[in-house]
Design a protein around this motif. Structure first.
Motif, PDB file in Angstrom:
ATOM      1  N   ASN A   4     -32.623  32.202 111.289  1.00 18.75           N
ATOM      2  CA  ASN A   4     -33.305  33.147 112.147  1.00 18.75           C
ATOM      3  C   ASN A   4     -32.321  33.805 113.101  1.00 18.75           C
ATOM      4  O   ASN A   4     -31.477  33.146 113.675  1.00 18.75           O
ATOM      5  N   VAL A   5     -32.419  35.099 113.256  1.00 20.68           N
ATOM      6  CA  VAL A   5     -31.600  35.817 114.209  1.00 20.68           C
ATOM      7  C   VAL A   5     -32.270  35.720 115.564  1.00 20.68           C
ATOM      8  O   VAL A   5     -33.448  36.015 115.715  1.00 20.68           O
ATOM      9  N   MET A   6     -31.498  35.310 116.573  1.00 26.74           N
ATOM     10  CA  MET A   6     -32.078  35.018 117.879  1.00 26.74           C
ATOM     11  C   MET A   6     -32.341  36.256 118.718  1.00 26.74           C
ATOM     12  O   MET A   6     -32.925  36.182 119.777  1.00 26.74           O
ATOM     13  N   SER A   7     -31.890  37.426 118.280  1.00 32.87           N
ATOM     14  CA  SER A   7     -31.917  38.598 119.136  1.00 32.87           C
ATOM     15  C   SER A   7     -33.159  39.462 118.951  1.00 32.87           C
ATOM     16  O   SER A   7     -33.194  40.605 119.372  1.00 32.87           O
ATOM     17  N   VAL A  87     -38.627  21.926 127.477  1.00 32.22           N
ATOM     18  CA  VAL A  87     -39.345  23.185 127.258  1.00 32.22           C
ATOM     19  C   VAL A  87     -38.306  24.223 126.861  1.00 32.22           C
ATOM     20  O   VAL A  87     -37.366  24.491 127.627  1.00 32.22           O
ATOM     21  N   ILE A  88     -38.447  24.777 125.657  1.00 31.06           N
ATOM     22  CA  ILE A  88     -37.477  25.750 125.148  1.00 31.06           C
ATOM     23  C   ILE A  88     -38.209  26.999 124.678  1.00 31.06           C
ATOM     24  O   ILE A  88     -39.399  26.947 124.343  1.00 31.06           O
ATOM     25  N   ALA A  89     -37.493  28.111 124.662  1.00 30.07           N
ATOM     26  CA  ALA A  89     -38.071  29.385 124.229  1.00 30.07           C
ATOM     27  C   ALA A  89     -37.137  30.061 123.247  1.00 30.07           C
ATOM     28  O   ALA A  89     -35.914  29.962 123.367  1.00 30.07           O
ATOM     29  N   GLY A  90     -37.732  30.758 122.268  1.00 32.30           N
ATOM     30  CA  GLY A  90     -36.919  31.477 121.291  1.00 32.30           C
ATOM     31  C   GLY A  90     -37.774  32.360 120.406  1.00 32.30           C
ATOM     32  O   GLY A  90     -39.008  32.361 120.494  1.00 32.30           O
ATOM     33  N   SER A  91     -37.102  33.129 119.557  1.00 27.99           N
ATOM     34  CA  SER A  91     -37.765  34.035 118.619  1.00 27.99           C
ATOM     35  C   SER A  91     -37.821  33.420 117.234  1.00 27.99           C
ATOM     36  O   SER A  91     -36.861  32.767 116.798  1.00 27.99           O
ATOM     37  N   PHE A  92     -38.930  33.642 116.546  1.00 28.83           N
ATOM     38  CA  PHE A  92     -39.023  33.240 115.148  1.00 28.83           C
ATOM     39  C   PHE A  92     -40.019  34.157 114.443  1.00 28.83           C
ATOM     40  O   PHE A  92     -41.163  34.318 114.895  1.00 28.83           O
ATOM     41  N   SER A 187     -24.686  32.834 122.244  1.00 30.02           N
ATOM     42  CA  SER A 187     -23.730  32.104 121.408  1.00 30.02           C
ATOM     43  C   SER A 187     -24.032  30.605 121.409  1.00 30.02           C
ATOM     44  O   SER A 187     -23.897  29.927 120.378  1.00 30.02           O
ATOM     45  N   LYS A 188     -24.431  30.077 122.551  1.00 26.46           N
ATOM     46  CA  LYS A 188     -24.756  28.656 122.651  1.00 26.46           C
ATOM     47  C   LYS A 188     -26.029  28.334 121.875  1.00 26.46           C
ATOM     48  O   LYS A 188     -26.111  27.318 121.169  1.00 26.46           O
ATOM     49  N   CYS A 189     -27.028  29.204 121.972  1.00 22.58           N
ATOM     50  CA  CYS A 189     -28.279  29.019 121.222  1.00 22.58           C
ATOM     51  C   CYS A 189     -28.014  29.018 119.724  1.00 22.58           C
ATOM     52  O   CYS A 189     -28.507  28.154 118.979  1.00 22.58           O
ATOM     53  N   ASN A 190     -27.223  29.985 119.268  1.00 16.72           N
ATOM     54  CA  ASN A 190     -26.943  30.099 117.840  1.00 16.72           C
ATOM     55  C   ASN A 190     -26.082  28.946 117.334  1.00 16.72           C
ATOM     56  O   ASN A 190     -26.238  28.504 116.185  1.00 16.72           O
ATOM     57  N   ALA A 269     -28.507  24.124 124.399  1.00 16.85           N
ATOM     58  CA  ALA A 269     -28.109  22.974 123.578  1.00 16.85           C
ATOM     59  C   ALA A 269     -29.275  22.380 122.792  1.00 16.85           C
ATOM     60  O   ALA A 269     -29.077  21.412 122.063  1.00 16.85           O
ATOM     61  N   PHE A 270     -30.462  22.975 122.917  1.00 17.53           N
ATOM     62  CA  PHE A 270     -31.656  22.403 122.288  1.00 17.53           C
ATOM     63  C   PHE A 270     -32.149  23.261 121.135  1.00 17.53           C
ATOM     64  O   PHE A 270     -32.033  24.492 121.155  1.00 17.53           O
ATOM     65  N   VAL A 271     -32.717  22.580 120.141  1.00 19.64           N
ATOM     66  CA  VAL A 271     -33.360  23.236 119.003  1.00 19.64           C
ATOM     67  C   VAL A 271     -34.711  22.564 118.793  1.00 19.64           C
ATOM     68  O   VAL A 271     -34.842  21.350 118.953  1.00 19.64           O
TER      69      VAL A 271
END
Length: 336
Positions: A4-7, A87-92, A187-190, A269-271
């Motif tokens: 998945n692209v995080m952007s 608690v983490i947030a991201g795109s999917f 960069s850290k997320c990826n 640092a979390f996934v």
């Protein structure tokens, strides 16, 4: 592929959704339980799709979710308090997702799902993935560790063996940074996502004969901790993980395969990842005291990982154990 692209959404948009989510749950904690249903109906979108563990399963629409899950839950645990460890947030898949895990702490005042109330404190472990938009939850997947509640209530199912690993209260991240209120560098997320993806690819290299074929030492920290669900328990170091979980699991489900993820996100640092189901396999060997049924089964699973340098240091894992066992004709809830 689940890569998945995080952007897809800006870090500021994702952070805004995370902060709104944290504010909403914090506000709930400050209210009496009788006020929770109204506040929850505001947090959920009107047509929310809510997916929980067996025997609760899926409910649709905010009013229905509150009536079918939350009101009985709050009746049984009236002084409920939520404590998020991660608690983490991201795109999917073009959606904005929040992943969260921790504990609800409460007094077990009234029976729940047939489990007899103890009148004492209970710590209810949960994992949750929510698709959010403008501060409201549109779609959510939740696993509550019901077997762990049964363990705490002193009514472990007689048909199941005790967990191989301990069932202590699972700690939050050793780094104590599981709930960040600043945006992490992309960069850290990826980097975290890339490491998890490589580890999962390695798992699929199992040759059916030796665990060495997966080369897991490349991915896991020498002092890794794996926090599994009740029925499996926790383990330390790769050898502990193999003994407590991986060897019995591969013996029972040697053809397991993953996919169909509803969410997989990286945040610093979390996934976090979940599928409903995300694992499919054939039950070809004994597991949890149940002989092979030779049936096709599926598993609702959630994972949270913490990366430390170039290794995975901690892994919080949820499996809807009761739903999985039911596919093997073991009705845990029916035996209460």
């Amino acid at each position: 592929s689940d890569d998945n692209v995080m952007s897809q959404h800006s870090p500021s948009d994702l952070l805004a959704e995370k902060l709104a989510y944290l504010r909403a749950w914090s506000a709930l904690d400050k209210q009496a339980s009788v006020q929770w249903p109204h506040a929850l109906a505001e947090l959920y979108n009107t047509d929310v799709a809510w997916h929980g563990p067996h025997p609760i399963n899926s409910h649709f629409g905010a009013v229905n979710v509150v009536e079918k899950f939350w009101q009985p839950f709050l009746h049984s645990f009236p002084d409920l308090e939520r404590r998020d460890d991660i608690v983490i947030a991201g795109s999917f898949n073009s959606g904005k997702w929040i992943g969260a895990t921790g504990y609800y702490t409460a007094t077990f005042k009234h029976d729940w799902l047939g489990i007899r109330a103890t009148g004492g404190v209970v710590n209810i472990r949960y994992g949750e993935f929510s698709r959010v938009e403008s501060g409201r939850i549109h779609e959510v997947y939740v696993i509550v560790d019901i077997l762990d509640i049964m363990h705490q209530a002193g009514c472990w199912p007689v048909m199941l063996p005790r967990s191989r690993g301990p069932l202590d209260r699972v700690p939050g991240p050793a780094s104590r940074d599981g709930v960040s209120i600043v945006s992490a560098p992309l960069s850290k997320c990826n980097a975290s996502l890339t490491l998890v993806e490589a580890m999962i690819k390695g798992l699929m290299e199992y040759d059916g004969e030796t665990l060495d074929s997966m080369e897991m030492e490349r991915f896991w920290h020498p002092h890794m901790m794996w926090y599994g669900p009740a029925g499996i328990g926790s383990s330390r170091q790769l050898t502990g993980f193999q003994r407590v979980h991986q060897i019995p699991f591969l013996g029972a489900f040697p053809d397991r395969r993953g996919g169909d993820h509803k969410s997989r996100i990286g945040d610093g640092a979390f996934v976090g990842s979940t599928g409903w189901p995300s694992v499919r396999a054939t039950h070809l060997g004994p597991w949890q005291g149940v002989p092979a049924t030779n049936r096709a089964i599926s598993m609702r699973v959630m994972d949270f990982w913490r990366r430390e340098d170039n290794f995975l240091r901690e892994n919080w894992v949820f499996i809807d154990m009761i739903e999985l066992l039911l596919q093997m004709d073991v009705d845990v809830m029916g035996a209460i």
